[in-house]
Write an enzyme that holds these catalytic residues in place. Structure first.
Site, mmCIF file in Angstrom:
data_model
loop_
_atom_site.group_PDB
_atom_site.id
_atom_site.type_symbol
_atom_site.label_atom_id
_atom_site.label_comp_id
_atom_site.label_asym_id
_atom_site.label_seq_id
_atom_site.Cartn_x
_atom_site.Cartn_y
_atom_site.Cartn_z
ATOM 1 C CE1 TYR A 246 -6.593 -1.191 -3.299
ATOM 2 C CE2 TYR A 246 -7.667 -1.560 -1.185
ATOM 3 C CZ TYR A 246 -7.351 -0.722 -2.234
ATOM 4 O OH TYR A 246 -7.794 0.577 -2.233
ATOM 5 C CD GLU B 35 -5.310 -8.024 -7.408
ATOM 6 O OE1 GLU B 35 -4.551 -7.400 -8.163
ATOM 7 O OE2 GLU B 35 -5.359 -7.864 -6.164
ATOM 8 C CB CYS C 54 3.551 -2.995 3.632
ATOM 9 S SG CYS C 54 3.129 -2.191 2.071
ATOM 10 C CD GLN D 298 2.276 -10.360 2.515
ATOM 11 O OE1 GLN D 298 3.395 -9.865 2.568
ATOM 12 N NE2 GLN D 298 1.197 -9.677 2.843
ATOM 13 C CG ASP E 39 -2.859 -6.781 2.022
ATOM 14 O OD1 ASP E 39 -2.054 -5.890 2.387
ATOM 15 O OD2 ASP E 39 -2.505 -7.937 1.727
#
Length: 409
Positions: free
Chosen positions: A268, A289, A359, A239, A332
């Site tokens: 994720y 991941e 996002c 981030q 995410d």
């Protein structure tokens, strides 16, 4: 912002337009005759002079506009602090007062949800503001052109703009920029990442020029987030706004009533931000991941934590293979949202609770609509402003299975 657009006026097309609603990409809608297009640099309701750009992109004819003169200004207009605003386009909203930026971000979410009947009544809370309106980014990607000049390319005109200071970047990034500007002709792009809580730095690629006096080519940097130390390698996602990322964790913790016996799957997972920060609240964490570098970074961060398991692979390929019942699933994904196979796997596994961190309101709405059609109850949307001066907004949505809600299970 405006003077950079006024060269060779006789060769360009202009129009006087009343600007319409905000679009999901942060521009304003506008119409000229039968042509609908988006305009950069305006605020809904303003009367402006617009310079028109006509070009082909992805084999399609495209029209875009950029404000070059304000005729009737919005009361929410402010003067951009950055000398490059408009010519750069990395920030879209420096001309808008910060409180109104937050209102517009909420409107973008509402507009995305309004396309789905099942989502129209979902409560979208006020956007949580950032304590820093500028200097919040810990990561910059620069284009390098013209024998070592560092800068950005305008997304409409495609023109390269040399940058000597970016106001949304952390001070250490700008200090690095000043030391490297005009000296990095060995590459065509470069990245600078800094640890705002550790003062660590990563500069890629490695430069060999004797003109460069600082160390470059670091493989990773260290950062502290929510009391945990994270290692972030050059290819790994992290981030860009640390303080706001911590607010995401706080929202998740406040929305979930942990019993301590849950199995949590972090899909994720990246470098393990959520998996590691929430590991003490649950019995077991499984982090999925697809980036090998991110998995290695996550294992470093979890080196003293015993209840976190890491799985290398794409979420859509791994989720169905998890043998445990899933009590909490954190999603995410990237801006593209969840892969269709991920949604299918979710509806087969039916986790008790889903936390969706997004996002992109458009793909978030698309995916939530499928979930509420199939077993899941709608809850509040918590928007968080991770990216002041831009149209981007992060959202956290917590959803529970309808069966579990109805049966208090």
């Amino acid at each position: 912002m405006y003077d950079t657009l006024r060269q060779n006026d006789n060769e360009k097309e202009y129009a006087i337009l009343r600007l319409g609603a905000i679009t999901h990409l942060g521009d304003c809608q506008a119409q000229l005759g039968s042509e609908l297009f988006s305009v950069f640099g305006g605020i809904p309701g303003e009367l402006v002079k617009v310079r028109m750009f006509r070009y082909r992109r992805n084999k399609k004819n495209v029209i875009s506009g950029m404000v070059c003169e304000i005729i009737e200004a919005s009361q929410n207009r402010t003067y951009p602090e950055c000398a490059y605003f408009g010519s750069c386009s990395g920030c879209q909203w420096q001309h808008i007062s910060y409180p109104h930026q937050l209102e517009l971000k909420r409107q973008i979410i509402l507009d995305a949800f309004s396309l789905y009947g099942l989502l129209e009544e979902v409560p979208v809370l006020s956007v949580i503001s950032s304590n820093k309106e500028f200097k919040y980014r810990n990561h910059a990607r620069f284009s390098v052109k013209f024998e070592g000049k560092m800068g950005f390319s305008n997304r409409i005109t495609r023109r390269f703009v040399k940058i000597d200071e970016c106001l949304i970047m952390d001070n250490r990034i700008n200090q690095t920029l000043s030391l490297l500007q005009n000296k990095v002709s060995e590459t065509t792009s470069m990245s600078v990442r800094v640890g705002v809580n550790t003062n660590d730095i990563l500069i890629q690629p490695k430069f060999l020029s004797s003109d460069i006096s600082i160390e470059t080519g670091q493989k990773f940097y260290l950062e502290k987030l929510y009391g945990k130390e994270f290692r972030v390698a050059s290819p790994s996602f992290f981030q860009v706004n640390i303080a706001q990322a911590e607010k995401l964790i706080e929202i998740i913790k406040s929305e979930l009533q942990f019993l301590g016996c849950e199995v949590l799957v972090d899909a994720y997972a990246g470098v393990g931000t959520f998996a590691i920060s929430l590991s003490s609240e649950v019995s077991k964490v499984i982090a999925i991941e697809e980036s090998a570098s991110a998995i290695e970074d996550a294992k470093f961060a979890a080196r003293n934590i015993s209840n976190v398991e890491f799985v290398l692979g794409k979420t859509e390929n791994v989720l169905n293979s998890i043998e445990n019942d899933i009590d909490i699933l954190i999603l995410d994904p990237s801006r593209k949202g969840c892969h269709p196979d991920t949604i299918e796997a979710i509806l087969e596994k039916l986790p008790t609770t889903i936390v969706y961190v997004s996002c992109d309101p458009v793909t978030l709405a698309r995916d939530l609509n499928i979930l509420v059609e199939n077993e899941y109850a709608r809850k509040n949307v918590h928007p968080v402003d991770m990216f002041p001066q831009t149209y981007h907004v992060e959202c956290v949505v917590v959803m529970n299975r309808i069966y579990d809600v109805e049966n208090n299970f």
